[in-house]
Design a protein around this motif. Structure first.
Motif, PDB file in Angstrom:
ATOM      1  N   TRP A  62      -6.810 -14.975   8.552  1.00 19.48           N
ATOM      2  CA  TRP A  62      -6.859 -14.001   7.464  1.00 19.48           C
ATOM      3  C   TRP A  62      -6.902 -12.583   8.028  1.00 19.48           C
ATOM      4  CZ3 TRP A  62     -10.171 -10.168   5.911  1.00 19.48           C
ATOM      5  CH2 TRP A  62      -9.938  -9.632   4.646  1.00 19.48           C
ATOM      6  N   SER A  63      -7.758 -12.366   9.005  1.00 22.58           N
ATOM      7  CA  SER A  63      -7.918 -11.040   9.595  1.00 22.58           C
ATOM      8  C   SER A  63      -6.622 -10.548  10.233  1.00 22.58           C
ATOM      9  CB  SER A  63      -9.042 -11.080  10.629  1.00 22.58           C
ATOM     10  OG  SER A  63      -9.178  -9.852  11.270  1.00 22.58           O
ATOM     11  N   LEU A  64      -5.992 -11.408  11.015  1.00 21.12           N
ATOM     12  CA  LEU A  64      -4.735 -11.013  11.673  1.00 21.12           C
ATOM     13  C   LEU A  64      -3.634 -10.761  10.647  1.00 21.12           C
ATOM     14  CD1 LEU A  64      -4.647 -13.337  14.790  1.00 21.12           C
ATOM     15  CD2 LEU A  64      -4.926 -10.867  14.762  1.00 21.12           C
ATOM     16  N   SER A  65      -3.548 -11.607   9.644  1.00 21.78           N
ATOM     17  CA  SER A  65      -2.486 -11.429   8.650  1.00 21.78           C
ATOM     18  C   SER A  65      -2.694 -10.132   7.870  1.00 21.78           C
ATOM     19  CB  SER A  65      -2.389 -12.625   7.713  1.00 21.78           C
ATOM     20  OG  SER A  65      -3.547 -12.759   6.929  1.00 21.78           O
ATOM     21  N   ARG A  66      -3.944  -9.767   7.568  1.00 26.20           N
ATOM     22  CA  ARG A  66      -4.209  -8.504   6.863  1.00 26.20           C
ATOM     23  C   ARG A  66      -3.876  -7.309   7.763  1.00 26.20           C
ATOM     24  NH1 ARG A  66      -4.854 -12.151   3.701  1.00 26.20           N
ATOM     25  NH2 ARG A  66      -2.676 -11.701   3.511  1.00 26.20           N
ATOM     26  N   GLN A  67      -4.211  -7.423   9.034  1.00 26.85           N
ATOM     27  CA  GLN A  67      -3.908  -6.330   9.963  1.00 26.85           C
ATOM     28  C   GLN A  67      -2.400  -6.136  10.081  1.00 26.85           C
ATOM     29  OE1 GLN A  67      -5.642  -6.814  13.848  1.00 26.85           O
ATOM     30  NE2 GLN A  67      -5.061  -4.765  14.502  1.00 26.85           N
ATOM     31  N   ILE A  68      -1.682  -7.221  10.199  1.00 28.96           N
ATOM     32  CA  ILE A  68      -0.223  -7.146  10.322  1.00 28.96           C
ATOM     33  C   ILE A  68       0.386  -6.616   9.025  1.00 28.96           C
ATOM     34  CG2 ILE A  68       1.836  -8.612  10.486  1.00 28.96           C
ATOM     35  CD1 ILE A  68       0.189 -10.195  12.659  1.00 28.96           C
ATOM     36  N   GLU A  69      -0.161  -7.071   7.913  1.00 26.77           N
ATOM     37  CA  GLU A  69       0.313  -6.582   6.615  1.00 26.77           C
ATOM     38  C   GLU A  69       0.136  -5.059   6.515  1.00 26.77           C
ATOM     39  OE1 GLU A  69      -1.835  -7.348   2.686  1.00 26.77           O
ATOM     40  OE2 GLU A  69      -0.252  -8.870   2.720  1.00 26.77           O
ATOM     41  N   GLN A  70      -0.981  -4.544   7.001  1.00 26.79           N
ATOM     42  CA  GLN A  70      -1.223  -3.099   6.962  1.00 26.79           C
ATOM     43  C   GLN A  70      -0.217  -2.339   7.831  1.00 26.79           C
ATOM     44  OE1 GLN A  70      -3.268  -1.336   4.910  1.00 26.79           O
ATOM     45  NE2 GLN A  70      -3.417  -3.371   3.998  1.00 26.79           N
ATOM     46  N   TYR A  71       0.118  -2.893   8.975  1.00 30.92           N
ATOM     47  CA  TYR A  71       1.157  -2.276   9.814  1.00 30.92           C
ATOM     48  C   TYR A  71       2.455  -2.164   9.009  1.00 30.92           C
ATOM     49  CZ  TYR A  71      -0.978  -2.285  14.507  1.00 30.92           C
ATOM     50  OH  TYR A  71      -1.737  -2.025  15.616  1.00 30.92           O
ATOM     51  N   MET A  72       2.801  -3.260   8.331  1.00 35.85           N
ATOM     52  CA  MET A  72       4.063  -3.293   7.590  1.00 35.85           C
ATOM     53  C   MET A  72       4.035  -2.341   6.401  1.00 35.85           C
ATOM     54  SD  MET A  72       4.951  -7.319   7.579  1.00 35.85           S
ATOM     55  CE  MET A  72       5.320  -8.214   9.058  1.00 35.85           C
ATOM     56  N   ILE A  73       2.946  -2.336   5.654  1.00 31.96           N
ATOM     57  CA  ILE A  73       2.833  -1.474   4.474  1.00 31.96           C
ATOM     58  C   ILE A  73       2.997  -0.004   4.853  1.00 31.96           C
ATOM     59  CG2 ILE A  73       1.179  -0.606   2.753  1.00 31.96           C
ATOM     60  CD1 ILE A  73       0.152  -3.524   2.544  1.00 31.96           C
ATOM     61  N   GLU A  76       4.802   0.881  10.057  1.00 33.08           N
ATOM     62  CA  GLU A  76       4.566   0.950  11.499  1.00 33.08           C
ATOM     63  C   GLU A  76       4.988  -0.350  12.194  1.00 33.08           C
ATOM     64  OE1 GLU A  76       0.446   1.946  11.943  1.00 33.08           O
ATOM     65  OE2 GLU A  76       0.648   3.730  10.712  1.00 33.08           O
ATOM     66  N   ASN A  77       6.152  -0.845  11.821  1.00 31.71           N
ATOM     67  CA  ASN A  77       6.620  -2.134  12.340  1.00 31.71           C
ATOM     68  C   ASN A  77       6.761  -2.171  13.860  1.00 31.71           C
ATOM     69  OD1 ASN A  77       6.641  -2.853   9.696  1.00 31.71           O
ATOM     70  ND2 ASN A  77       8.851  -3.164   9.548  1.00 31.71           N
ATOM     71  N   GLU A  78       7.022  -1.030  14.464  1.00 29.06           N
ATOM     72  CA  GLU A  78       7.155  -1.005  15.925  1.00 29.06           C
ATOM     73  C   GLU A  78       5.824  -1.353  16.601  1.00 29.06           C
ATOM     74  OE1 GLU A  78      10.054  -0.996  17.429  1.00 29.06           O
ATOM     75  OE2 GLU A  78      10.869  -0.837  15.404  1.00 29.06           O
ATOM     76  N   GLY A  79       4.722  -1.035  15.941  1.00 30.86           N
ATOM     77  CA  GLY A  79       3.409  -1.369  16.484  1.00 30.86           C
ATOM     78  C   GLY A  79       3.124  -2.864  16.478  1.00 30.86           C
ATOM     79  N   LEU A  80       3.900  -3.610  15.709  1.00 27.80           N
ATOM     80  CA  LEU A  80       3.682  -5.060  15.638  1.00 27.80           C
ATOM     81  C   LEU A  80       3.975  -5.750  16.959  1.00 27.80           C
ATOM     82  CD1 LEU A  80       5.152  -5.839  12.116  1.00 27.80           C
ATOM     83  CD2 LEU A  80       2.743  -5.829  12.796  1.00 27.80           C
TER      84      LEU A  80
END
Length: 194
Positions: A62-73, A76-80
């Motif tokens: 859950w934590s990782l998916s929320r963090q990744i979702e925030q990058y996308m929102i 900041e996709n390059e940070g992924l």
């Protein structure tokens, strides 16, 4: 003076007093009871650790998916890619892969997979059902947990993804060694209870 072997030959239950027999019986009974309690305790500990492990795994996903979702929102996709590399280097996961809605790997800890079609046949079914899936499998003889998360369209996604007919924007795959997580969970649980 008699040797211990000679003494042991002369001692039998018949020669012992009633007090000694009762003491012996109580001792055997206590050993059986304590042994049984120990086995039950080990079983209960394993059950408790399994529950804690399961909860830890869910919270990590859950934590990782929320963090990744925030990058996308925040676009900041390059940070992924840096995040994927960091997560694997630090031993949190064995693999992190993010694919787009067409099933092409866009970010991955496996550099060879980048910009290639995902080789995982699970994605097609997941995109149709739009349901996240958790699999426990053996990879090279080691137990691993593979989490597949479907990245569904949300209103905030419209800024970067203008195709409103596309319900699924992609997916995320997280591979984690269950042995490593179980060990880390057990160590954390043990240190917190002591």
């Amino acid at each position: 003076s008699a040797s211990p072997l000679e003494l042991s030959k002369g001692i039998s239950m018949k020669n012992l007093s009633i007090k000694a027999k009762i003491t012996f019986a109580i001792g055997v009974f206590l050993i059986i009871i304590l042994g049984s309690m120990s086995l039950v305790n080990v079983s209960l500990q394993r059950h408790a650790l399994a529950k804690i492990y399961e909860k830890s795994s869910q919270e990590l996903n859950w934590s990782l998916s929320r963090q990744i979702e925030q990058y996308m929102i925040h676009g900041e996709n390059e940070g992924l890619q840096l995040l994927a590399d960091s997560i694997v280097v630090n031993g949190v996961l064995q693999e992190l892969t993010i694919i787009d809605g067409e099933g092409v790997v866009r970010r991955s800890s496996d550099k060879k997979a980048l910009d290639q079609p995902a080789k995982d046949a699970v994605w097609e079914r997941l995109f149709k059902t739009q349901k996240d899936t958790l699999l426990n499998v053996n990879v090279d003889g080691s137990p691993v947990q593979i989490s597949y998360l479907v990245l569904k369209r949300k209103p905030m996604c419209a800024d970067c993804h203008d195709d409103a007919t596309q319900d699924v924007l992609g997916g995320m795959k997280m591979v984690q060694s269950t042995d490593e997580l179980a060990t880390a969970t057990a160590e954390s649980w043990t240190s917190s209870t002591l």
